[in-house]
Scaffold this active site. Structure first.
Site, PDB file in Angstrom:
ATOM      1  CD  GLU A  81      -3.264   0.812   1.972  1.00  0.00           C
ATOM      2  OE1 GLU A  81      -3.216  -0.033   2.881  1.00  0.00           O
ATOM      3  OE2 GLU A  81      -4.262   1.533   1.764  1.00  0.00           O
ATOM      4  CG  ASP A  83       0.065   3.339   4.052  1.00  0.00           C
ATOM      5  OD1 ASP A  83      -0.053   2.525   3.123  1.00  0.00           O
ATOM      6  OD2 ASP A  83      -0.363   3.097   5.203  1.00  0.00           O
ATOM      7  CG  ASP A 163      -1.268  -1.652   7.466  1.00  0.00           C
ATOM      8  OD1 ASP A 163      -0.581  -0.635   7.659  1.00  0.00           O
ATOM      9  OD2 ASP A 163      -1.839  -1.882   6.385  1.00  0.00           O
ATOM     10  CG  HIS A 224       0.259   3.169  10.190  1.00  0.00           C
ATOM     11  ND1 HIS A 224       0.611   4.178   9.331  1.00  0.00           N
ATOM     12  CD2 HIS A 224      -0.238   2.178   9.409  1.00  0.00           C
ATOM     13  CE1 HIS A 224       0.336   3.818   8.085  1.00  0.00           C
ATOM     14  NE2 HIS A 224      -0.176   2.607   8.108  1.00  0.00           N
TER      15      HIS A 224
HETATM   16 FE1  FEO Z   1      -2.461  -1.077   4.532  1.00  0.00          FE
HETATM   17 FE2  FEO Z   1      -0.636   1.215   6.331  1.00  0.00          FE
HETATM   18  O1  FEO Z   1      -1.325   0.383   4.786  1.00  0.00           O
END
Ligand code: FEO
Length: 395
Positions: A81, A83, A163, A224
């Site tokens: 992805e 990000d 994630d 994150h």
């Molecule tokens: Fe599924 Fe932090 O992207």
């Protein structure tokens, strides 16, 4: 731009996106981080994940505190992805001798995103030795995309699950115990509800696969937000267990939109009825509440009550929009009920019922409608309707 030690031989070198306020429709009032980790062995150095493309200079600046990026030998793409993978080409340019690896699906995803860029596949059981420090891999399909993968450094007992266990939270602190466990767990729940809720079975399988692989992480470093260590780690794992098992509280989420106040008046009286039965009610006007917060409240709720007046024979657009949001997240295995006012013609409750049933809600209650403005008797009936739903929840 400091790199931060995470565990022996591992540094956080990611980027902080203080100003992010929307992550594909999920409101992020606290921003987020794109975490990347530098793992240093005696012989070579690996970068686990990159960052969103505009943040590559921030990543390279932090890496440079530890090593010249040109000396990085390996880049691991845990997830394609954008990000995490958006900055890959720029990072490869700065690390020209690095071998790049991903799960087999990740290899295909990188080629799709980056004009046929060819990288290597790693699979479960593969070990890459950096010199006294090793990396192992487990593909984890659908945590969050088909390509998702966990990377583990056994010598430092550090799991980098991308994630999974993430939270959208920008902060100057890097660890859950530093920002405060209560805040970290709340943001963990908001993230789970708004990103991973439809993937609970896969998340549960991922946690089981980590144990089956004999991995015993003391630190879980997601892609994150803050990193889990010490007492915070079992607390986060326990919360994930509750959510993947579908634990519910005696809680009802009541969301609605209103035109001239009649549906708002009904909503508040229905909430009074629910509360009078001793059931926790979370009331949200869709014109002012964030969808992410409503969905977080729904995560452990037993029932969802949705209200809309009728406009042009149907529901208001905010109600329809939230239903579209929920259709992706599939919060099934809960009760639901619909209510609303109407004037010259009805139609909103029928539309809402059909959409909620299609998502998978069980709807044993009569729709509750009022013509024009609720009078005294209508409000008494609304309160009793709320009480009936609350009693069903308690039962
Ligand atoms: Fe599924 Fe932090 O992207």
């Amino acid at each position: 731009m400091r790199a931060v030690p995470v565990s022996e031989g591992i540094h956080w070198v990611g980027a902080i996106d203080w100003n992010l306020r929307d992550f594909h429709g999920y409101e992020t009032p606290r921003g987020t981080t794109y975490n990347a980790y530098l793992v240093s062995g005696a012989d070579s150095t690996a970068l686990i994940d990159t960052v969103k493309q505009p943040f590559v200079p921030e990543l390279l600046s932090r890496i440079s505190e530890i090593i010249d990026p040109a000396e990085i030998d390996l880049i691991v793409v845990n997830h394609v992805e954008p990000d995490h993978n958006g900055g890959l080409v720029d990072v490869i340019e700065a690390c020209p001798q690095a071998r790049v690896v991903a799960s087999p699906s990740g290899v295909r995803g990188v080629a799709e995103y980056h004009d046929g860029l060819e990288i290597e596949a790693v699979k479960a059981g593969d070990v890459i030795d950096l010199g006294g420090r090793t990396l192992r891999f487990l593909p984890m399909p659908m945590v969050h995309w088909p390509d998702s993968m966990f990377t583990y450094c056994a010598e430092s007992r550090t799991l980098m699950p991308n994630d999974a266990f993430g939270q959208h939270m920008a902060s100057s602190e890097r660890f859950a115990d530093e920002v405060g466990l209560s805040l970290a767990l709340t943001e963990l729940g908001i993230y789970y509800a708004n990103i991973l809720m439809p993937l609970g079975a896969q998340v549960a399988k991922a946690v089981a696969k980590v144990a089956e692989a004999g991995w015993e992480p003391a630190i879980v470093a997601p892609s994150h937000g803050v990193i889990w260590r010490g007492d915070a780690l079992p607390a986060a794992i326990q919360e994930y267990g509750r959510w993947t098992e579908g634990m519910r509280e005696d809680r009802i989420v009541l969301a609605y939109s209103t035109m001239w106040g009649s549906t708002d008046t009904l909503a508040k009286r229905i909430a009074d009825g629910i509360a009078a039965e001793g059931v926790d009610v979370r009331l949200h006007d869709l014109a002012v509440s964030r969808l992410a917060d409503i969905t977080y409240d729904l995560l452990e709720a037993k029932a969802f009550v949705l209200g809309s007046p009728t406009l042009h024979h149907g529901m208001l657009y905010r109600v329809s929009g939230y239903l579209t949001y929920l259709e992706g997240l599939k919060p099934s295995d809960r009760l639901a009920a619909v209510f609303g006012s109407y004037g010259w013609s009805s139609g909103a409750t029928k539309q809402m019922r059909e959409r909620l049933e299609a998502i998978g809600f069980e709807m044993p209650f009569e729709d509750h409608t009022v013509k024009f403005r609720p009078d005294h008797d209508d409000l008494i009936a609304a309160e009793e309707w709320g009480r009936a739903i609350a009693r069903a929840v308690k039962a």
